[in-house]
Structures are given as C-alpha cells and as structure tokens.
Design a protein around this motif. Structure first.
Motif, PDB file in Angstrom:
ATOM      1  N   ILE A 197       0.840  -1.264  -0.085  1.00  0.00           N
ATOM      2  CA  ILE A 197      -0.015  -0.035  -0.035  1.00  0.00           C
ATOM      3  C   ILE A 197       0.905   1.313  -0.081  1.00  0.00           C
ATOM      4  CG2 ILE A 197      -1.612   1.167   1.161  1.00  0.00           C
ATOM      5  CD1 ILE A 197      -2.547  -1.511   2.407  1.00  0.00           C
ATOM      6  N   ALA A 198       0.777   2.055  -1.001  1.00  0.00           N
ATOM      7  CA  ALA A 198       1.835   3.319  -1.130  1.00  0.00           C
ATOM      8  C   ALA A 198       0.745   4.519  -1.412  1.00  0.00           C
ATOM      9  CB  ALA A 198       2.420   3.235  -2.274  1.00  0.00           C
ATOM     10  N   VAL A 199       1.092   5.741  -0.839  1.00  0.00           N
ATOM     11  CA  VAL A 199       0.359   7.037  -1.177  1.00  0.00           C
ATOM     12  C   VAL A 199       1.644   8.044  -1.234  1.00  0.00           C
ATOM     13  CG1 VAL A 199      -1.647   6.502   0.014  1.00  0.00           C
ATOM     14  CG2 VAL A 199       0.095   7.414   1.352  1.00  0.00           C
ATOM     15  N   VAL A 200       1.447   8.711  -2.113  1.00  0.00           N
ATOM     16  CA  VAL A 200       2.214  10.299  -2.263  1.00  0.00           C
ATOM     17  C   VAL A 200       1.084  11.264  -2.188  1.00  0.00           C
ATOM     18  CG1 VAL A 200       3.811  11.240  -3.771  1.00  0.00           C
ATOM     19  CG2 VAL A 200       3.611   8.957  -3.685  1.00  0.00           C
ATOM     20  N   LYS A 201       1.529  12.097  -0.945  1.00  0.00           N
ATOM     21  CA  LYS A 201       0.266  13.282  -1.011  1.00  0.00           C
ATOM     22  C   LYS A 201       1.044  14.364   0.275  1.00  0.00           C
ATOM     23  CE  LYS A 201      -2.218  10.528   2.668  1.00  0.00           C
ATOM     24  NZ  LYS A 201      -3.479   9.926   2.937  1.00  0.00           N
ATOM     25  N   PRO A 202       0.294  15.416   0.290  1.00  0.00           N
ATOM     26  CA  PRO A 202       0.585  16.230   1.201  1.00  0.00           C
ATOM     27  C   PRO A 202       0.162  15.970   2.694  1.00  0.00           C
ATOM     28  CG  PRO A 202      -0.391  17.467  -0.404  1.00  0.00           C
ATOM     29  CD  PRO A 202      -0.610  16.177  -0.629  1.00  0.00           C
ATOM     30  N   VAL A 203       0.675  15.905   3.882  1.00  0.00           N
ATOM     31  CA  VAL A 203       0.322  15.692   5.030  1.00  0.00           C
ATOM     32  C   VAL A 203       0.601  16.766   6.047  1.00  0.00           C
ATOM     33  CG1 VAL A 203       0.366  13.272   4.856  1.00  0.00           C
ATOM     34  CG2 VAL A 203       2.276  14.302   5.883  1.00  0.00           C
ATOM     35  N   LEU A 204       0.246  16.845   7.229  1.00  0.00           N
ATOM     36  CA  LEU A 204       0.682  17.483   8.321  1.00  0.00           C
ATOM     37  C   LEU A 204       1.248  16.993   9.410  1.00  0.00           C
ATOM     38  CD1 LEU A 204      -2.518  19.347   7.668  1.00  0.00           C
ATOM     39  CD2 LEU A 204      -0.871  20.916   8.592  1.00  0.00           C
ATOM     40  N   VAL A 205       2.614  17.311   9.919  1.00  0.00           N
ATOM     41  CA  VAL A 205       3.240  16.606  10.765  1.00  0.00           C
ATOM     42  C   VAL A 205       3.537  17.660  11.983  1.00  0.00           C
ATOM     43  CG1 VAL A 205       4.258  15.152   9.274  1.00  0.00           C
ATOM     44  CG2 VAL A 205       5.653  17.225   9.887  1.00  0.00           C
ATOM     45  N   ASN A 206       3.637  17.073  13.229  1.00  0.00           N
ATOM     46  CA  ASN A 206       3.741  17.913  14.321  1.00  0.00           C
ATOM     47  C   ASN A 206       5.378  18.020  14.643  1.00  0.00           C
ATOM     48  OD1 ASN A 206       4.606  15.419  15.602  1.00  0.00           O
ATOM     49  ND2 ASN A 206       2.524  15.279  16.860  1.00  0.00           N
ATOM     50  N   ASN A 221     -17.036  15.578  -2.609  1.00  0.00           N
ATOM     51  CA  ASN A 221     -17.312  17.143  -3.063  1.00  0.00           C
ATOM     52  C   ASN A 221     -15.934  17.829  -3.310  1.00  0.00           C
ATOM     53  OD1 ASN A 221     -17.585  19.976  -3.005  1.00  0.00           O
ATOM     54  ND2 ASN A 221     -18.826  20.031  -1.260  1.00  0.00           N
ATOM     55  N   LYS A 222     -15.695  18.161  -4.652  1.00  0.00           N
ATOM     56  CA  LYS A 222     -14.476  18.582  -5.175  1.00  0.00           C
ATOM     57  C   LYS A 222     -14.107  19.680  -4.616  1.00  0.00           C
ATOM     58  CE  LYS A 222     -15.094  16.058  -9.791  1.00  0.00           C
ATOM     59  NZ  LYS A 222     -15.152  16.472 -11.164  1.00  0.00           N
ATOM     60  N   GLU A 223     -14.659  20.485  -3.776  1.00  0.00           N
ATOM     61  CA  GLU A 223     -14.377  21.895  -3.194  1.00  0.00           C
ATOM     62  C   GLU A 223     -13.887  21.552  -1.786  1.00  0.00           C
ATOM     63  OE1 GLU A 223     -17.858  24.433  -3.226  1.00  0.00           O
ATOM     64  OE2 GLU A 223     -17.866  24.545  -5.231  1.00  0.00           O
ATOM     65  N   VAL A 224     -13.932  20.391  -1.289  1.00  0.00           N
ATOM     66  CA  VAL A 224     -13.269  19.906   0.089  1.00  0.00           C
ATOM     67  C   VAL A 224     -12.058  19.322  -0.330  1.00  0.00           C
ATOM     68  CG1 VAL A 224     -13.832  18.501   2.026  1.00  0.00           C
ATOM     69  CG2 VAL A 224     -15.694  19.617   0.852  1.00  0.00           C
ATOM     70  N   LEU A 225     -10.825  19.862   0.673  1.00  0.00           N
ATOM     71  CA  LEU A 225      -9.574  19.674   0.482  1.00  0.00           C
ATOM     72  C   LEU A 225      -9.344  19.060   2.021  1.00  0.00           C
ATOM     73  CD1 LEU A 225      -7.991  22.859  -1.085  1.00  0.00           C
ATOM     74  CD2 LEU A 225      -8.597  20.756  -2.055  1.00  0.00           C
ATOM     75  N   CYS A 226      -8.890  18.013   2.096  1.00  0.00           N
ATOM     76  CA  CYS A 226      -8.632  16.957   3.139  1.00  0.00           C
ATOM     77  C   CYS A 226      -7.072  16.565   3.149  1.00  0.00           C
ATOM     78  CB  CYS A 226      -9.523  15.754   3.266  1.00  0.00           C
ATOM     79  SG  CYS A 226     -11.258  15.962   3.067  1.00  0.00           S
ATOM     80  N   TYR A 227      -6.437  16.880   4.500  1.00  0.00           N
ATOM     81  CA  TYR A 227      -5.156  16.535   4.583  1.00  0.00           C
ATOM     82  C   TYR A 227      -4.863  15.722   5.840  1.00  0.00           C
ATOM     83  CZ  TYR A 227      -4.460  19.978   1.155  1.00  0.00           C
ATOM     84  OH  TYR A 227      -4.746  21.090   0.111  1.00  0.00           O
ATOM     85  N   PRO A 228      -4.210  14.599   5.995  1.00  0.00           N
ATOM     86  CA  PRO A 228      -4.155  13.887   7.157  1.00  0.00           C
ATOM     87  C   PRO A 228      -3.042  14.418   8.149  1.00  0.00           C
ATOM     88  CG  PRO A 228      -3.200  12.753   5.518  1.00  0.00           C
ATOM     89  CD  PRO A 228      -3.803  13.952   4.894  1.00  0.00           C
ATOM     90  N   ILE A 229      -3.412  14.337   9.341  1.00  0.00           N
ATOM     91  CA  ILE A 229      -2.268  15.014  10.493  1.00  0.00           C
ATOM     92  C   ILE A 229      -1.766  13.601  10.986  1.00  0.00           C
ATOM     93  CG2 ILE A 229      -2.087  16.030  12.751  1.00  0.00           C
ATOM     94  CD1 ILE A 229      -4.583  17.522  12.138  1.00  0.00           C
ATOM     95  N   VAL A 230      -0.423  13.531  10.645  1.00  0.00           N
ATOM     96  CA  VAL A 230       0.561  12.448  11.040  1.00  0.00           C
ATOM     97  C   VAL A 230       1.039  12.675  12.535  1.00  0.00           C
ATOM     98  CG1 VAL A 230       2.575  11.093  10.673  1.00  0.00           C
ATOM     99  CG2 VAL A 230       1.201  11.886   8.707  1.00  0.00           C
ATOM    100  N   GLY A 231       0.427  11.646  13.468  1.00  0.00           N
ATOM    101  CA  GLY A 231       0.820  11.954  14.793  1.00  0.00           C
ATOM    102  C   GLY A 231      -0.192  12.502  15.635  1.00  0.00           C
TER     103      GLY A 231
END
Length: 405
Positions: A259-268, A383-393
């Motif tokens: 399983i692989a992903v390449v995307k923007p995330v947020l890190v603490n 919904n294409k107007e919604v942007l979702c970014y995972p927070i790692v940690g």
C-alpha cells in the motif's frame, strides 16, 4: 596498469559532477578499487557547446560511437527522458557493461527489466541516485534486509516541493511566488509539473517499493497528490497548532499487499520530518529488529547526486548484484485501517458534517480539524471543493469543545 573505462551519457548537472569527482577523487577511487578509473567517452546533445573536457576523451552525440569502443566497463546514464536512456542502458548491459543511472522516471518504468537483464549477463545495476540525491537510502535498505524485515517507509522525496512549502511558511509567500523562487534558484524546471504534482516523488516511491519488498503496487491504485492545492491560508492555519505541511510518501506492506500513497500531510514537532526544510530530503525506514531509522540530507544538486553515482560506481565495480529483496510479509503495528480514527485538516466544509465525523476545532473560517475514519471521510471528499489533509501523529488543542454531529 589495470584501468576501469567509463562512459558518461549526458553532461548536464549530474554528468558534469560525476566527471569532476572522478578527476578530483582519482586517488581515493584507485585505493578502493585497486584500479585507475578513467572516463573514456561522453555522450552530449549539442556538439557546438563548449565544455571543459579533456581532449583525449571521445565526445559524441551518437551512442553507437561509444558502443564501438574497444574497451568499456561501466556506463553512467544521466540524461533526460525515458525510452532512449532505457535503450542505451539495455545495449550497454548486452555488451557486458555495468550500468549506473540517476534517471528516476526511466528506472521506475524499466528498472525491473534492466535488473533481470543485468543478472542474466552477470553485470550490476547502480541506481542510488534515482531516489534521494546524496542520501544512501538504497544501500541502507539493502543492509537492513540481510536480517531485518522492513515493513514501512516514509519519505520526503522531492526537494522542490519541500522548498516551496518552506518558503510559503517562512516568508509568507504564495505558491506562485515560492515556485518562481525555486525556478530562479535552479531547483525547479521551467515546467515544474513533475515536481509539484507529485510525479517525481511517485517514481521514487515505486523504486523504493521494489528494493524493499521486491514488488510494487498497481500504479493506478496509488494515491498521488501534489502541493498545488496548498494555500498560504492553510499553512498559516496549520501553524497555529504547531503543524507543518510536508509532501509525504509512505509505503506499507500488509501481508502480500503493498500500500503506497504520495500526498501532502501535516506533521507535528515530534515527527522526524518536522525540521526537514528547504531542498532537503529524508527517508524513515522501519523494520522489526532495529526499529525506525531516519536518513536526511540534500536531495538534489550537482555534488549530492553525483556523490550517489560515484558510490554506485564502487558498488558495481565490486560486482555486487542488486537482487536482495524482502519477500516476507509483515504488518506494521502503526498501519491505519479504513475504520481507525485519524485527525484531518479540512477546508471547504461547514458545521454540518456526516454522521461519524467529529468536529474537533475550527482554525479560521472554513478550515476545520476533524476526527474521522478514512472510510467516513470519503463522504466529504466526493465534494471537489473539499480539501482533506491527514495529520500524522498526535495534535494538542486547548480550550475547545468537541462537537459530534
């Protein structure tokens, strides 16, 4: 005196860097290999362009001239494109030459075929420079795989995207302004699509999949997202929680599935990538015995990338076949399933959200932190107007009331 004869395909940033290092570190190479290393031919595109190359070296724009040389041991490829470099390296292997490449797009598409052909012809393939510039991540994974079972890799694999995100945060620039700065500094091409849309990082991720697990996922099933949707407003809102945007590649093995992903995330601040800034790259390798190791360093530029090529030169001349892979299934304890709750940074939703999603906080108008399982969040992402970014940690939020709808 025994001599190792080298041909360099391409004399751009990397090709010239390799040529210069071979001359400046001739004594070191001779000491390690027991032989003198000599550049005997260079393939160039423009015959009229003046270059600082020794007069006794064959300079040609015809690859067949190089194949006609009486003696040739190693072919180093550092040119742009996919199909022509592949054909050049294929012919080189068939001539019993070791090959080294810095071409991540070509190697992502054709690396497996080249490695099989090399094994058949008893020559070696060096490709350290395809992934993270001067960071020896491939050699590190090879070393770990002698005993350890690697189950997860994470990486910041594109220096251009990382530079843009850093500039946007530190200098309060827009995406367009930061991209222009990257181009002026030589970090981004005139057409930056491969970098900012995640293709470059994707190719590197597929190469890492093969070396770590001996296979790769279906390319069509890999989520690939670039950084063009990230705005100054999102970056400023994330900063309020001590979070930073990073363009992130992750690979997990779940039994027989990759399983692989390449995307923007947020890190603490606790994440090893939090302080990876500018054009730096980083790779975090997790295995069952040693745990997690983070490698960080320059991911681009003449000498970092050329350094990786030179290390591969030593590697292939010692004829170490690159066929070690991890064929044992192993599941990471940290692997998220579709039903596990995660934190998300979301723009474009209102206070009314689907059942099962918790609104944790509102950063500024229109930007929320949500807690939800990935499968539930998919309802919003339709919904294409919604942007979702995972927070790692983990994320710490003070003085808020959780609202569950």
């Amino acid at each position: 005196m025994s001599v190792i004869k080298i041909a360099i395909l391409g004399f751009g940033t990397v090709g010239e860097g390799v040529y210069r290092i071979i001359h400046s570190h001739a004594a070191e190479l001779k000491k390690v290999l027991g032989k003198k290393v000599e550049v005997t031919a260079i393939l160039i595109k423009d015959q009229e362009k003046k270059r600082n190359i020794s007069d006794d070296i064959l300079i040609t724009s015809d690859f067949e001239d190089i194949m006609k040389l009486d003696k040739l041991d190693v072919v180093i490829e550092a040119i742009v494109g996919k199909e022509s470099p592949f054909l050049f390296l294929k012919k080189s292997i068939e001539r019993k030459c070791h090959i080294i490449t810095a071409n991540k797009e070509m190697f992502a598409h054709h690396g497996e075929e080249l490695q099989k052909l090399a094994e058949k012809n008893n020559v070696s393939v060096g490709f350290e420079a395809t992934v993270a510039g001067g960071i020896p991540v491939i050699q590190t994974i090879r070393t770990l795989l002698k005993v350890n079972r690697v189950f997860q890799l994470q990486g910041i694999l594109n220096g251009t995207s990382n530079f843009i995100l850093t500039e946007m945060r530190e200098k309060k620039q827009s995406f367009t302004e930061a991209l222009l700065q990257a181009q002026e500094n030589g970090y981004a091409e005139a057409d930056p699509t491969n970098d900012v849309e995640g293709f470059d990082a994707f190719y590197k991720t597929m190469i890492l999949c093969r070396i770590a697990f001996g296979e790769e996922p279906n390319w069509e099933e890999v989520q690939r997202q670039g950084i063009t949707s990230i705005t100054s407003e999102l970056i400023a809102a994330a900063e309020k929680y001590g979070l930073r945007f990073k363009h992130f590649a992750q690979i997990n093995r779940d039994g027989s599935e990759i399983i692989a992903v390449v995307k923007p995330v947020l890190v603490n601040q606790n994440h090893p990538f939090y302080h990876v800034e500018g054009v730096q790259n980083a790779v975090n390798v997790c295995s069952d015995i040693v745990g997690c190791i983070t490698l960080q360093g320059p991911g681009a530029g003449m000498f970092p990338t050329s350094s990786a090529v030179i290390e591969d030169l030593v590697y292939v001349c010692q004829n170490q076949l690159s066929d070690i892979t991890n064929s044992i299934g192993f599941v990471s304890d940290d692997k998220k399933t579709q039903g596990e709750l995660e934190y998300w940074f979301v723009q474009g939703v209102g206070w009314k959200v689907p059942k099962g999603i918790t609104i944790v906080d509102q950063t500024v108008e229109g930007i929320f932190i949500l807690k939800a399982a990935k499968r539930d969040l998919e309802q919003l992402k339709n919904n294409k107007e919604v942007l979702c970014y995972p927070i790692v940690g983990e994320i710490t939020i003070n003085n808020f009331d959780s609202v569950t709808v």
